[in-house]
Structures are given as C-alpha cells and as structure tokens.
Design an enzyme around this catalytic site. Sequence first.
Site, PDB file in Angstrom:
ATOM      1  N   LYS A  10       0.818  -1.220   0.000  1.00  0.00           N
ATOM      2  CA  LYS A  10       0.000   0.000   0.000  1.00  0.00           C
ATOM      3  C   LYS A  10       0.846   1.263   0.000  1.00  0.00           C
ATOM      4  O   LYS A  10       0.314   2.367  -0.100  1.00  0.00           O
ATOM      5  CB  LYS A  10      -0.940   0.006   1.206  1.00  0.00           C
ATOM      6  CG  LYS A  10      -1.987  -1.080   1.149  1.00  0.00           C
ATOM      7  CD  LYS A  10      -2.914  -1.014   2.342  1.00  0.00           C
ATOM      8  CE  LYS A  10      -3.963  -2.108   2.264  1.00  0.00           C
ATOM      9  NZ  LYS A  10      -4.873  -2.072   3.418  1.00  0.00           N
ATOM     10  N   CYS A  11       2.166   1.137   0.125  1.00  0.00           N
ATOM     11  CA  CYS A  11       3.082   2.276   0.226  1.00  0.00           C
ATOM     12  C   CYS A  11       3.756   2.538  -1.121  1.00  0.00           C
ATOM     13  O   CYS A  11       4.422   1.659  -1.673  1.00  0.00           O
ATOM     14  CB  CYS A  11       4.134   1.976   1.298  1.00  0.00           C
ATOM     15  SG  CYS A  11       5.478   3.168   1.380  1.00  0.00           S
ATOM     16  N   GLY A  12       3.598   3.743  -1.643  1.00  0.00           N
ATOM     17  CA  GLY A  12       4.207   4.104  -2.917  1.00  0.00           C
ATOM     18  C   GLY A  12       5.723   4.002  -2.899  1.00  0.00           C
ATOM     19  O   GLY A  12       6.333   3.546  -3.868  1.00  0.00           O
ATOM     20  N   ARG A  15       6.552   0.363  -3.161  1.00  0.00           N
ATOM     21  CA  ARG A  15       6.300  -0.139  -4.526  1.00  0.00           C
ATOM     22  C   ARG A  15       7.382   0.329  -5.492  1.00  0.00           C
ATOM     23  O   ARG A  15       7.874  -0.448  -6.313  1.00  0.00           O
ATOM     24  CB  ARG A  15       4.921   0.298  -5.022  1.00  0.00           C
ATOM     25  CG  ARG A  15       3.761  -0.391  -4.314  1.00  0.00           C
ATOM     26  CD  ARG A  15       2.427  -0.122  -5.016  1.00  0.00           C
ATOM     27  NE  ARG A  15       2.123   1.293  -5.175  1.00  0.00           N
ATOM     28  CZ  ARG A  15       1.453   2.042  -4.297  1.00  0.00           C
ATOM     29  NH1 ARG A  15       1.012   1.504  -3.166  1.00  0.00           N
ATOM     30  NH2 ARG A  15       1.198   3.304  -4.550  1.00  0.00           N
TER      31      ARG A  15
END
Length: 137
Positions: A10-12, A15
């Site tokens: 969920k963390c950019g 990712r």
Amino acid sequence: MTITIYHNPKCGTSRNTLEMIRKSGIEPQIIEYLKTPPSREELLELIAQMGIPVRDLIRQKGTPYDELGLSNDKWTDDQLVDFMMEHPILINRPIVVSDKGALLCRPSEKVMVLLPTEIGSFTKEDGEIVNSGTTDA
C-alpha cells in the site's frame, strides 16, 4: 545476489523500491511485514545492519505514534522495539537487505547502492525521474 525487501504494497515508496529492484534483474524475497512481522531478534538485527538508532526506524504518519506518546524521549530502545513488535505498522519501510548491506530506502532511490547493476533512469509512480549513479545513500 539475493535481495530481501520488507514491503508494504500500500506504500508508494515501497512499490517504487520493489520495481527498482526488479529493474536490476533481481526478483527479491518479498516480506509483507504487516502480514509476517519480523521477530524481535530479526528486527534488532536489521537495525544493527542498517546502523541506525531504533527511533529512526519508527514511522509516524498513518500509525498510532501520537496516541502511544512516542514523541516523548522517555522511551528506551527496548521499549520502542516493544512498540514496533506490538504495532508492526510503526516499522518504517521499505527495508532492503542485499549482499551489499541493509538500508531503510526512504527515498526509494536509496536502494540503488544495494543493487548488483545500475538500472539507468527510473520513473517513480509520481512521475519523478531518478537516475542510478546520481544518489547517495
């Protein structure tokens, strides 16, 4: 070369880091640390490998940091680790471990020093372009 990433999908930043690792030609071991948190011993080893103070691994945004009163300097390192064990969301991410060392990869381009090869330019999810060889970790 083997690479492990402690990842939150969920963390950019996490990712982006994962995609940079993949662009280097490595498929890392992915540990979704919110589903499978490190043991206390593993967490302490990661902190030692990164050479950072325990407090530097604590995430504030989107966590119970304020409600737990963690901004207060009264907490010992052992107590801070206890909080991270009880609330894994407090563990900042992504942590990447490779044959070259271990780093908290914030910003994501810090991962480049841990990769086996330069990846050239990389466009992050937000459109920012980074180039390998132009970052310091």
